[in-house]
Design a protein around this motif. Structure first.
Motif, mmCIF file in Angstrom:
data_model
loop_
_atom_site.group_PDB
_atom_site.id
_atom_site.type_symbol
_atom_site.label_atom_id
_atom_site.label_comp_id
_atom_site.label_asym_id
_atom_site.label_seq_id
_atom_site.Cartn_x
_atom_site.Cartn_y
_atom_site.Cartn_z
ATOM 1 N N GLU A 194 11.480 -28.012 -89.040
ATOM 2 C CA GLU A 194 11.037 -26.675 -89.431
ATOM 3 C C GLU A 194 10.538 -26.654 -90.876
ATOM 4 O O GLU A 194 9.547 -25.997 -91.191
ATOM 5 C CB GLU A 194 12.167 -25.649 -89.243
ATOM 6 N N GLU A 195 11.217 -27.395 -91.765
ATOM 7 C CA GLU A 195 10.792 -27.450 -93.170
ATOM 8 C C GLU A 195 9.402 -28.074 -93.277
ATOM 9 O O GLU A 195 8.539 -27.585 -94.009
ATOM 10 C CB GLU A 195 11.792 -28.236 -94.003
ATOM 11 N N ILE A 196 9.158 -29.145 -92.542
ATOM 12 C CA ILE A 196 7.857 -29.814 -92.580
ATOM 13 C C ILE A 196 6.773 -28.902 -92.018
ATOM 14 O O ILE A 196 5.675 -28.805 -92.576
ATOM 15 C CB ILE A 196 7.898 -31.153 -91.810
ATOM 16 N N LEU A 197 7.070 -28.217 -90.935
ATOM 17 C CA LEU A 197 6.086 -27.295 -90.348
ATOM 18 C C LEU A 197 5.770 -26.146 -91.294
ATOM 19 O O LEU A 197 4.620 -25.718 -91.384
ATOM 20 C CB LEU A 197 6.577 -26.780 -88.999
ATOM 21 N N THR A 198 6.766 -25.671 -92.032
ATOM 22 C CA THR A 198 6.519 -24.612 -93.023
ATOM 23 C C THR A 198 5.593 -25.128 -94.126
ATOM 24 O O THR A 198 4.645 -24.433 -94.519
ATOM 25 C CB THR A 198 7.855 -24.117 -93.622
ATOM 26 N N ILE A 199 5.836 -26.334 -94.609
ATOM 27 C CA ILE A 199 4.975 -26.929 -95.641
ATOM 28 C C ILE A 199 3.545 -27.067 -95.118
ATOM 29 O O ILE A 199 2.575 -26.824 -95.832
ATOM 30 C CB ILE A 199 5.532 -28.299 -96.089
ATOM 31 N N LEU A 200 3.412 -27.414 -93.848
ATOM 32 C CA LEU A 200 2.100 -27.578 -93.228
ATOM 33 C C LEU A 200 1.387 -26.247 -93.013
ATOM 34 O O LEU A 200 0.172 -26.205 -92.869
ATOM 35 C CB LEU A 200 2.266 -28.322 -91.897
ATOM 36 N N GLY A 201 2.165 -25.154 -93.023
ATOM 37 C CA GLY A 201 1.576 -23.834 -92.798
ATOM 38 C C GLY A 201 1.685 -23.358 -91.368
ATOM 39 O O GLY A 201 0.965 -22.468 -90.936
ATOM 40 N N TRP A 202 2.590 -23.962 -90.627
ATOM 41 C CA TRP A 202 2.807 -23.622 -89.223
ATOM 42 C C TRP A 202 3.335 -22.206 -89.097
ATOM 43 O O TRP A 202 4.143 -21.806 -89.915
ATOM 44 C CB TRP A 202 3.832 -24.612 -88.645
ATOM 45 N N PRO A 203 2.896 -21.438 -88.154
ATOM 46 C CA PRO A 203 1.980 -21.777 -87.067
ATOM 47 C C PRO A 203 0.521 -21.468 -87.365
ATOM 48 O O PRO A 203 -0.323 -21.528 -86.484
ATOM 49 C CB PRO A 203 2.489 -20.890 -85.927
ATOM 50 N N ASP A 204 0.222 -21.145 -88.616
ATOM 51 C CA ASP A 204 -1.137 -20.740 -88.979
ATOM 52 C C ASP A 204 -1.966 -21.893 -89.524
ATOM 53 O O ASP A 204 -2.874 -21.676 -90.340
ATOM 54 C CB ASP A 204 -1.084 -19.599 -89.999
ATOM 55 N N LEU B 108 10.303 -34.074 -85.257
ATOM 56 C CA LEU B 108 9.144 -33.200 -85.345
ATOM 57 C C LEU B 108 8.386 -33.193 -84.012
ATOM 58 O O LEU B 108 8.019 -32.129 -83.494
ATOM 59 C CB LEU B 108 8.240 -33.667 -86.490
ATOM 60 N N ALA B 109 8.172 -34.380 -83.440
ATOM 61 C CA ALA B 109 7.508 -34.470 -82.129
ATOM 62 C C ALA B 109 8.329 -33.741 -81.068
ATOM 63 O O ALA B 109 7.782 -32.967 -80.268
ATOM 64 C CB ALA B 109 7.293 -35.931 -81.750
ATOM 65 N N ASP B 110 9.641 -33.972 -81.041
ATOM 66 C CA ASP B 110 10.504 -33.304 -80.065
ATOM 67 C C ASP B 110 10.448 -31.786 -80.218
ATOM 68 O O ASP B 110 10.406 -31.051 -79.227
ATOM 69 C CB ASP B 110 11.961 -33.765 -80.217
ATOM 70 N N HIS B 111 10.452 -31.317 -81.454
ATOM 71 C CA HIS B 111 10.402 -29.875 -81.731
ATOM 72 C C HIS B 111 9.108 -29.259 -81.194
ATOM 73 O O HIS B 111 9.133 -28.199 -80.583
ATOM 74 C CB HIS B 111 10.527 -29.651 -83.240
ATOM 75 N N LEU B 112 7.993 -29.940 -81.430
ATOM 76 C CA LEU B 112 6.695 -29.408 -81.008
ATOM 77 C C LEU B 112 6.456 -29.563 -79.505
ATOM 78 O O LEU B 112 5.768 -28.746 -78.896
ATOM 79 C CB LEU B 112 5.570 -30.094 -81.782
ATOM 80 N N LEU B 113 7.009 -30.612 -78.934
ATOM 81 C CA LEU B 113 6.764 -30.917 -77.515
ATOM 82 C C LEU B 113 7.956 -30.525 -76.642
ATOM 83 O O LEU B 113 8.177 -31.128 -75.595
ATOM 84 C CB LEU B 113 6.467 -32.406 -77.360
ATOM 85 N N THR C 32 7.019 -30.203 -73.139
ATOM 86 C CA THR C 32 6.072 -31.207 -72.654
ATOM 87 C C THR C 32 6.774 -32.551 -72.503
ATOM 88 O O THR C 32 7.403 -33.024 -73.455
ATOM 89 C CB THR C 32 4.911 -31.366 -73.667
ATOM 90 N N PRO C 33 6.655 -33.177 -71.337
ATOM 91 C CA PRO C 33 7.228 -34.522 -71.208
ATOM 92 C C PRO C 33 6.567 -35.480 -72.208
ATOM 93 O O PRO C 33 5.348 -35.425 -72.417
ATOM 94 C CB PRO C 33 6.868 -34.926 -69.769
ATOM 95 N N HIS C 34 7.380 -36.330 -72.831
ATOM 96 C CA HIS C 34 6.849 -37.273 -73.806
ATOM 97 C C HIS C 34 7.767 -38.483 -73.909
ATOM 98 O O HIS C 34 8.926 -38.412 -73.486
ATOM 99 C CB HIS C 34 6.637 -36.606 -75.172
ATOM 100 N N PRO C 35 7.251 -39.588 -74.465
ATOM 101 C CA PRO C 35 8.097 -40.783 -74.605
ATOM 102 C C PRO C 35 9.349 -40.464 -75.408
ATOM 103 O O PRO C 35 9.335 -39.620 -76.297
ATOM 104 C CB PRO C 35 7.198 -41.770 -75.371
ATOM 105 N N GLY C 36 10.410 -41.179 -75.117
ATOM 106 C CA GLY C 36 11.679 -40.897 -75.773
ATOM 107 C C GLY C 36 11.831 -41.474 -77.167
ATOM 108 O O GLY C 36 12.637 -41.014 -77.940
ATOM 109 N N VAL D 118 1.638 -26.893 -77.132
ATOM 110 C CA VAL D 118 1.323 -28.148 -77.805
ATOM 111 C C VAL D 118 1.237 -29.218 -76.718
ATOM 112 O O VAL D 118 2.121 -29.339 -75.880
ATOM 113 C CB VAL D 118 2.395 -28.517 -78.843
ATOM 114 N N GLN D 119 0.165 -29.969 -76.741
ATOM 115 C CA GLN D 119 -0.079 -30.993 -75.734
ATOM 116 C C GLN D 119 -0.071 -32.369 -76.397
ATOM 117 O O GLN D 119 -0.639 -32.541 -77.480
ATOM 118 C CB GLN D 119 -1.449 -30.727 -75.089
ATOM 119 N N LEU D 120 0.560 -33.342 -75.764
ATOM 120 C CA LEU D 120 0.503 -34.724 -76.213
ATOM 121 C C LEU D 120 -0.766 -35.325 -75.626
ATOM 122 O O LEU D 120 -0.896 -35.467 -74.415
ATOM 123 C CB LEU D 120 1.743 -35.495 -75.758
#
Length: 154
Positions: free
Chosen positions: A85-95, A112-117, A120-124, A143-145
């Motif tokens: 969440e801290e990284i996404l805030t720095i990035l300006g998420w969700p805008d 970060l990948a797990d949070h966004l996906l 969505t099924p994704h590699p572990g 969010v799509q992988l």
């Protein structure tokens, strides 16, 4: 609103040692980073913004793709934090308005990948030098992988 590309790149293989912050890429890590950077240079979106851990191994990883550090935002929380969440805030998420490349470390890059996906099924696992390409549909929350690239598999 246009689709936004978010690329998550775990630093390449590094030598062991202390202090951790100063660890540099191994010869194999340079090969991994070079392969992923070559793949990325043919496909990267225009206007890419860079958010990179300031640790030596992350700086060296991104340098294989983009050597001009004046264009890179070095972000200490990518090294110190465990909070997606801290990284996404720095990035300006969700805008977020521009495509972005984040270069960081485990376990944060995987979290970060797990949070966004989350839906969505994704590699572990998020291997060293792996690049995960995500596509975000603003306003829809989806969010799509798109692709996973591994420096050892190229």
């Amino acid at each position: 609103m246009k689709t936004i590309e978010l690329l998550l790149w775990r630093h390449a293989d590094a030598l062991s040692g202390m202090p951790d912050f100063a660890r540099v890429l191994s010869p194999h890590g340079h090969q991994q980073a070079h392969k992923v950077a070559a793949w990325l240079s043919e496909r990267a979106p225009a206007d890419l913004q860079f958010l990179v851990s300031p640790a030596a191994r992350a700086r060296q990883t991104v340098a294989h793709f983009h050597a001009d550090e004046s264009d890179i935002q070095f972000c200490m929380p990518l090294y110190e934090s465990n909070s997606p969440e801290e990284i996404l805030t720095i990035l300006g998420w969700p805008d977020i308005l521009l495509p972005a490349l984040i270069v960081g470390h485990q376990p944060l890059i995987g979290k970060l990948a797990d949070h966004l996906l989350v839906r969505t099924p994704h590699p572990g696992s998020f291997r060293k030098s792996a690049l995960w390409w995500l596509r975000i549909e603003p306003g829809q929350g989806s969010v799509q992988l798109v692709q996973v690239v591994d420096g050892d598999m190229l």
